[in-house]
Design a protein around this motif. Structure first.
Motif, PDB file in Angstrom:
ATOM      1  N   MET A   1       0.851  -1.189   0.000  1.00  0.00           N
ATOM      2  CA  MET A   1       0.000   0.000   0.000  1.00  0.00           C
ATOM      3  C   MET A   1       0.889   1.242   0.000  1.00  0.00           C
ATOM      4  O   MET A   1       2.035   1.193   0.424  1.00  0.00           O
ATOM      5  CB  MET A   1      -0.914   0.003   1.222  1.00  0.00           C
ATOM      6  N   GLN A   2       0.317   2.352  -0.449  1.00  0.00           N
ATOM      7  CA  GLN A   2       1.128   3.560  -0.637  1.00  0.00           C
ATOM      8  C   GLN A   2       2.383   3.244  -1.454  1.00  0.00           C
ATOM      9  O   GLN A   2       3.507   3.617  -1.103  1.00  0.00           O
ATOM     10  CB  GLN A   2       1.520   4.215   0.699  1.00  0.00           C
ATOM     11  N   ASN A   3       2.160   2.473  -2.555  1.00  0.00           N
ATOM     12  CA  ASN A   3       3.211   2.071  -3.498  1.00  0.00           C
ATOM     13  C   ASN A   3       4.165   1.028  -2.940  1.00  0.00           C
ATOM     14  O   ASN A   3       5.245   0.807  -3.498  1.00  0.00           O
ATOM     15  CB  ASN A   3       4.000   3.300  -3.976  1.00  0.00           C
ATOM     16  N   HIS A   4       3.800   0.364  -1.827  1.00  0.00           N
ATOM     17  CA  HIS A   4       4.600  -0.730  -1.285  1.00  0.00           C
ATOM     18  C   HIS A   4       3.825  -2.035  -1.427  1.00  0.00           C
ATOM     19  O   HIS A   4       2.594  -2.061  -1.390  1.00  0.00           O
ATOM     20  CB  HIS A   4       4.925  -0.490   0.195  1.00  0.00           C
TER      21      HIS A   4
END
Length: 222
Positions: free
Chosen positions: A1-4
């Motif tokens: 999430m959040q590009n992870h």
């Protein structure tokens, strides 16, 4: 999430659907979409047939009878249907016993219909491990207790109740036993005949299914 990258673990709330479920769901909307039990053309017959097959599979899954399976929109609606059905045949002053660890879907419907039918809702306490047991239920049950409604597995602590023993306690006291299986059905083999519950409510979307909810009701007892 959040590009992870992440691992989704919120399956107690809902699950991602497998490709096989999505494909069957899409197939219905794309090739045999029809209202069940009202058409006499080919795809309507196919929809009827597959709808009944789904009911048979659910019945086999929980060792029930197909005629006892009801599909609804969600767990809360299912509990409301069961709560209304039972409360409507009780007498003013009769008691409904739940526990202090219940999900809102197993609390609010009982309070709502209890108010309408002049019934009493009582909370069973929890033991030192945070579980509702036969002993804690006996603390609040009386000869006016007509319903015991509990979660099979707690959505808060994960505690598992002895549903079979509690069903016996309820029935020995002339009460219905309603079992919220939303958190147990994904993890335990459920046999409603062995558990002897009068109604089992569970959400299919929590176990990788598209169907929202199924209810097993023992109509002979109701």
């Amino acid at each position: 999430m959040q590009n992870h990258r992440f691992c989704y673990l919120d399956n107690g709330a809902t699950t991602f659907k497998p490709d096989c479920v999505i494909k069957v769901s899409n197939s219905y909307y794309e090739t045999w979409n029809a209202n069940t039990h009202r058409g006499d053309y080919d795809i309507a017959h196919l929809a009827d047939k597959r709808y009944w097959q789904a009911r048979e599979r659910v019945a086999k899954f929980i060792n029930s009878n197909p005629e006892e399976i009801v599909f609804t929109a969600g767990n809360t609606e299912g509990m409301n249907i069961v709560a209304y059905g039972i409360c409507s045949i009780l007498s003013p002053g009769d008691e409904i016993v739940i526990s202090t660890a219940e999900h809102a879907s197993n609390v609010l419907p009982w309070f709502n219909w209890a108010k309408n039918f002049n019934l009493v809702v009582k909370f069973a306490p929890l033991d030192e491990e945070g579980k509702v047991t036969v002993d804690t239920l006996k603390m609040v049950m009386s000869d006016k207790t007509k319903v015991v409604s509990l979660a099979h597995v707690s959505n808060v602590l994960g505690n598992v109740i002895d549903a079979k023993a509690i069903a016996k306690l309820a029935h020995d006291n002339g009460a219905y036993f309603v079992l919220d299986g939303a958190q147990s059905i994904p993890h335990k083999k459920i046999d409603v005949k062995d558990l002897d519950c009068d109604a089992l409510i569970f959400s299919g979307h929590k176990i990788c299914l598209k169907v929202s909810l199924m209810i097993k009701i023992s109509y002979k007892k109701l």
